[in-house]
Motif scaffolding. Sequence first.
Motif, PDB file in Angstrom:
ATOM      1  N   ASP A 132      48.262  40.433  36.518  1.00  0.00           N
ATOM      2  CA  ASP A 132      48.052  39.642  37.732  1.00  0.00           C
ATOM      3  C   ASP A 132      47.798  40.529  38.946  1.00  0.00           C
ATOM      4  O   ASP A 132      47.053  40.146  39.860  1.00  0.00           O
ATOM      5  CB  ASP A 132      49.280  38.761  37.984  1.00  0.00           C
ATOM      6  N   ARG A 133      48.420  41.709  38.986  1.00  0.00           N
ATOM      7  CA  ARG A 133      48.225  42.598  40.125  1.00  0.00           C
ATOM      8  C   ARG A 133      46.756  42.980  40.283  1.00  0.00           C
ATOM      9  O   ARG A 133      46.200  42.941  41.397  1.00  0.00           O
ATOM     10  CB  ARG A 133      49.080  43.855  39.962  1.00  0.00           C
ATOM     11  N   ILE A 134      46.098  43.331  39.174  1.00  0.00           N
ATOM     12  CA  ILE A 134      44.685  43.709  39.223  1.00  0.00           C
ATOM     13  C   ILE A 134      43.829  42.496  39.555  1.00  0.00           C
ATOM     14  O   ILE A 134      42.884  42.586  40.359  1.00  0.00           O
ATOM     15  CB  ILE A 134      44.248  44.336  37.891  1.00  0.00           C
ATOM     16  N   ARG A 135      44.139  41.361  38.963  1.00  0.00           N
ATOM     17  CA  ARG A 135      43.360  40.154  39.251  1.00  0.00           C
ATOM     18  C   ARG A 135      43.483  39.766  40.721  1.00  0.00           C
ATOM     19  O   ARG A 135      42.496  39.377  41.358  1.00  0.00           O
ATOM     20  CB  ARG A 135      43.793  39.014  38.333  1.00  0.00           C
ATOM     21  N   ASP A 136      44.680  39.874  41.280  1.00  0.00           N
ATOM     22  CA  ASP A 136      44.853  39.554  42.696  1.00  0.00           C
ATOM     23  C   ASP A 136      44.077  40.535  43.571  1.00  0.00           C
ATOM     24  O   ASP A 136      43.486  40.147  44.593  1.00  0.00           O
ATOM     25  CB  ASP A 136      46.339  39.605  43.058  1.00  0.00           C
ATOM     26  N   ALA A 137      44.059  41.818  43.162  1.00  0.00           N
ATOM     27  CA  ALA A 137      43.320  42.822  43.931  1.00  0.00           C
ATOM     28  C   ALA A 137      41.823  42.547  43.891  1.00  0.00           C
ATOM     29  O   ALA A 137      41.123  42.704  44.903  1.00  0.00           O
ATOM     30  CB  ALA A 137      43.622  44.214  43.384  1.00  0.00           C
ATOM     31  N   ILE A 138      41.316  42.138  42.744  1.00  0.00           N
ATOM     32  CA  ILE A 138      39.892  41.808  42.627  1.00  0.00           C
ATOM     33  C   ILE A 138      39.541  40.619  43.522  1.00  0.00           C
ATOM     34  O   ILE A 138      38.512  40.616  44.209  1.00  0.00           O
ATOM     35  CB  ILE A 138      39.529  41.530  41.154  1.00  0.00           C
ATOM     36  N   LEU A 139      40.390  39.611  43.529  1.00  0.00           N
ATOM     37  CA  LEU A 139      40.142  38.439  44.372  1.00  0.00           C
ATOM     38  C   LEU A 139      40.118  38.823  45.850  1.00  0.00           C
ATOM     39  O   LEU A 139      39.230  38.399  46.606  1.00  0.00           O
ATOM     40  CB  LEU A 139      41.218  37.379  44.119  1.00  0.00           C
ATOM     41  N   ALA A 140      41.078  39.635  46.277  1.00  0.00           N
ATOM     42  CA  ALA A 140      41.121  40.047  47.680  1.00  0.00           C
ATOM     43  C   ALA A 140      39.932  40.937  48.037  1.00  0.00           C
ATOM     44  O   ALA A 140      39.354  40.812  49.128  1.00  0.00           O
ATOM     45  CB  ALA A 140      42.438  40.772  47.963  1.00  0.00           C
ATOM     46  N   ASN A 141      39.550  41.813  47.120  1.00  0.00           N
ATOM     47  CA  ASN A 141      38.454  42.752  47.394  1.00  0.00           C
ATOM     48  C   ASN A 141      37.105  42.057  47.471  1.00  0.00           C
ATOM     49  O   ASN A 141      36.171  42.556  48.107  1.00  0.00           O
ATOM     50  CB  ASN A 141      38.419  43.830  46.305  1.00  0.00           C
ATOM     51  N   ALA A 142      36.983  40.905  46.822  1.00  0.00           N
ATOM     52  CA  ALA A 142      35.713  40.178  46.828  1.00  0.00           C
ATOM     53  C   ALA A 142      35.282  39.810  48.240  1.00  0.00           C
ATOM     54  O   ALA A 142      34.081  39.664  48.527  1.00  0.00           O
ATOM     55  CB  ALA A 142      35.831  38.919  45.971  1.00  0.00           C
ATOM     56  N   GLU A 143      36.243  39.677  49.150  1.00  0.00           N
ATOM     57  CA  GLU A 143      35.921  39.288  50.519  1.00  0.00           C
ATOM     58  C   GLU A 143      35.196  40.397  51.274  1.00  0.00           C
ATOM     59  O   GLU A 143      34.587  40.141  52.323  1.00  0.00           O
ATOM     60  CB  GLU A 143      37.210  38.928  51.267  1.00  0.00           C
ATOM     61  N   THR A 144      35.245  41.628  50.752  1.00  0.00           N
ATOM     62  CA  THR A 144      34.647  42.766  51.471  1.00  0.00           C
ATOM     63  C   THR A 144      33.267  43.150  50.947  1.00  0.00           C
ATOM     64  O   THR A 144      32.659  44.080  51.477  1.00  0.00           O
ATOM     65  CB  THR A 144      35.564  43.993  51.375  1.00  0.00           C
ATOM     66  N   ALA A 145      32.759  42.479  49.925  1.00  0.00           N
ATOM     67  CA  ALA A 145      31.458  42.838  49.353  1.00  0.00           C
ATOM     68  C   ALA A 145      30.327  42.485  50.316  1.00  0.00           C
ATOM     69  O   ALA A 145      30.407  41.510  51.072  1.00  0.00           O
ATOM     70  CB  ALA A 145      31.246  42.122  48.020  1.00  0.00           C
ATOM     71  N   LEU A 146      29.280  43.292  50.296  1.00  0.00           N
ATOM     72  CA  LEU A 146      28.090  43.040  51.116  1.00  0.00           C
ATOM     73  C   LEU A 146      27.285  41.907  50.491  1.00  0.00           C
ATOM     74  O   LEU A 146      26.975  41.935  49.299  1.00  0.00           O
ATOM     75  CB  LEU A 146      27.238  44.310  51.193  1.00  0.00           C
ATOM     76  N   ARG A 147      26.924  40.907  51.288  1.00  0.00           N
ATOM     77  CA  ARG A 147      26.200  39.738  50.769  1.00  0.00           C
ATOM     78  C   ARG A 147      24.738  39.693  51.194  1.00  0.00           C
ATOM     79  O   ARG A 147      23.958  38.932  50.625  1.00  0.00           O
ATOM     80  CB  ARG A 147      26.904  38.450  51.228  1.00  0.00           C
ATOM     81  N   GLU A 148      24.361  40.488  52.193  1.00  0.00           N
ATOM     82  CA  GLU A 148      22.966  40.538  52.628  1.00  0.00           C
ATOM     83  C   GLU A 148      22.538  41.997  52.716  1.00  0.00           C
ATOM     84  O   GLU A 148      23.249  42.820  53.288  1.00  0.00           O
ATOM     85  CB  GLU A 148      22.785  39.857  53.990  1.00  0.00           C
ATOM     86  N   ASP A 149      21.369  42.312  52.134  1.00  0.00           N
ATOM     87  CA  ASP A 149      20.887  43.690  52.131  1.00  0.00           C
ATOM     88  C   ASP A 149      20.628  44.172  53.554  1.00  0.00           C
ATOM     89  O   ASP A 149      20.231  43.408  54.438  1.00  0.00           O
ATOM     90  CB  ASP A 149      19.584  43.806  51.328  1.00  0.00           C
ATOM     91  N   ARG A 150      20.861  45.470  53.762  1.00  0.00           N
ATOM     92  CA  ARG A 150      20.510  46.104  55.028  1.00  0.00           C
ATOM     93  C   ARG A 150      19.961  47.488  54.707  1.00  0.00           C
ATOM     94  O   ARG A 150      20.345  48.118  53.729  1.00  0.00           O
ATOM     95  CB  ARG A 150      21.699  46.184  55.983  1.00  0.00           C
ATOM     96  N   GLY A 151      19.031  47.937  55.552  1.00  0.00           N
ATOM     97  CA  GLY A 151      18.428  49.241  55.342  1.00  0.00           C
ATOM     98  C   GLY A 151      17.271  49.194  54.365  1.00  0.00           C
ATOM     99  O   GLY A 151      16.981  48.166  53.746  1.00  0.00           O
ATOM    100  N   ASP A 152      16.590  50.318  54.231  1.00  0.00           N
ATOM    101  CA  ASP A 152      15.456  50.455  53.319  1.00  0.00           C
ATOM    102  C   ASP A 152      15.925  51.061  52.000  1.00  0.00           C
ATOM    103  O   ASP A 152      16.875  51.857  51.972  1.00  0.00           O
ATOM    104  CB  ASP A 152      14.387  51.357  53.932  1.00  0.00           C
ATOM    105  N   PHE A 153      15.232  50.709  50.932  1.00  0.00           N
ATOM    106  CA  PHE A 153      15.585  51.201  49.594  1.00  0.00           C
ATOM    107  C   PHE A 153      14.316  51.701  48.913  1.00  0.00           C
ATOM    108  O   PHE A 153      13.320  50.978  48.823  1.00  0.00           O
ATOM    109  CB  PHE A 153      16.217  50.080  48.764  1.00  0.00           C
ATOM    110  N   HIS A 154      14.363  52.955  48.426  1.00  0.00           N
ATOM    111  CA  HIS A 154      13.208  53.564  47.763  1.00  0.00           C
ATOM    112  C   HIS A 154      13.613  54.069  46.375  1.00  0.00           C
ATOM    113  O   HIS A 154      14.646  54.720  46.215  1.00  0.00           O
ATOM    114  CB  HIS A 154      12.679  54.755  48.574  1.00  0.00           C
TER     115      HIS A 154
END
Length: 413
Positions: A222-244
């Motif tokens: 449960d500790r890892i699952r709770d950490a994954i759930l909390a960390n999901a809030e910090t993921a980038l949802r819209e691209d920024r910058g250029d990619f080559h």
Amino acid sequence: MTKGDGAMLREVFEAALRHAMPAGRFEGRLPERPRGRTLVLGAGKAAASMAAAFEDAWDSPCEGLVVTRYHHAVPTRRIEVVEASHPVPDAAGEAAARRILDLAEGAGRDDLVVVLISGGASSLLALPAPGVTLADKQAINRALLLSGAPIDAMNTVRKALSRIKGGRLAQAVAPARLVTYAISDVPGDDPGTIGSGPTVATASGPDEAFAILDRYKIAVGDRIRDAILANAETALREDRGDFHMLATPMMALEAAAEAARGLGLEPVIWGDAIEGEASAVGAEHAARIRAAPVDRPTLFLSGGETTVTVGANERGGRGGRNSEYLLSLAHALDGQPGMSAIACDTDGIDGSEDNAGAWFDASLVADAARRGIDLARHLRDHDAYTPFAALDRLVVTGPTFTNVNDFRAILVR
């Protein structure tokens, strides 16, 4: 394999490697010089060679830090290179990732941040999410490597456990300008999968990570699952910058095909995104070769990333996925005349051994029988390195300082 065929196979492999190197690939893709600093950050098996190539192309001051696999550093003038463990992360990778994130967070509005990403970055940027320890990441990573999960599935879990991947590095860079350069080692060249996408928005969430862990029977509490759930809030949802994209598996295969034509061979590219269990892919390719109409010397080329699943009750021997693929192919062809092949990892390391891969010709089966080597048993035991080493069929390159994943070539006369 005749000497001529052996030289041809090695030559087309080396042509693929040359085309996958970052030197000379930044020209025409460089951003405008910033008013502030140019900060270069990166990770991966090719990170050091990418940093050196960027320094050669960039005619202005720069500074920064990249992390690469042990023994994969190359000399640089201004960008610091550190080494860490791959494929299982270690404390050196955690420390490097923390420094890279701190540098990114210190970038200002007038600065340019250049991020260099290549295969291996997922393990080398080992900065656990809050509530996750390095030991947790190591254990889950080992389980994923043994599970047979494809790279996109593994990297979905890695992003869920990370403070820096899944676009989180891009968020740290803001408001500085961001430009990412990548060398792809993944089937399909998905930017979010290469190195687990430190600068790329992610569409995956905790449910996808949990589903992968459940599918491959990797138990987390449960500790890892709770950490994954909390960390999901910090993921980038819209691209920024250029990619080559500097290099891809298909670019390498096309370079190999051009080299094959120069040698009088007819190249046929089966694809650059072939996945599946290494032994099953080897058997399937043997069947395709037998069914292929060939009226002139033909070289069948393919790339991608196969996997090796070691069951809970299996011991597992020495070797990597390319050696296992090749042993399966050789066993299925059973010494059929006119057949020779090579299979290598383009980073120079197949699995955790000292070889890039191996090669064989029609004499392999007879040579093994004379030496009392049971190829079928070694295949069952996931021990492909041992017979190829005993029969002097290994391909040893040392670190290549790039990585566009598996390279396979089958020559049919």
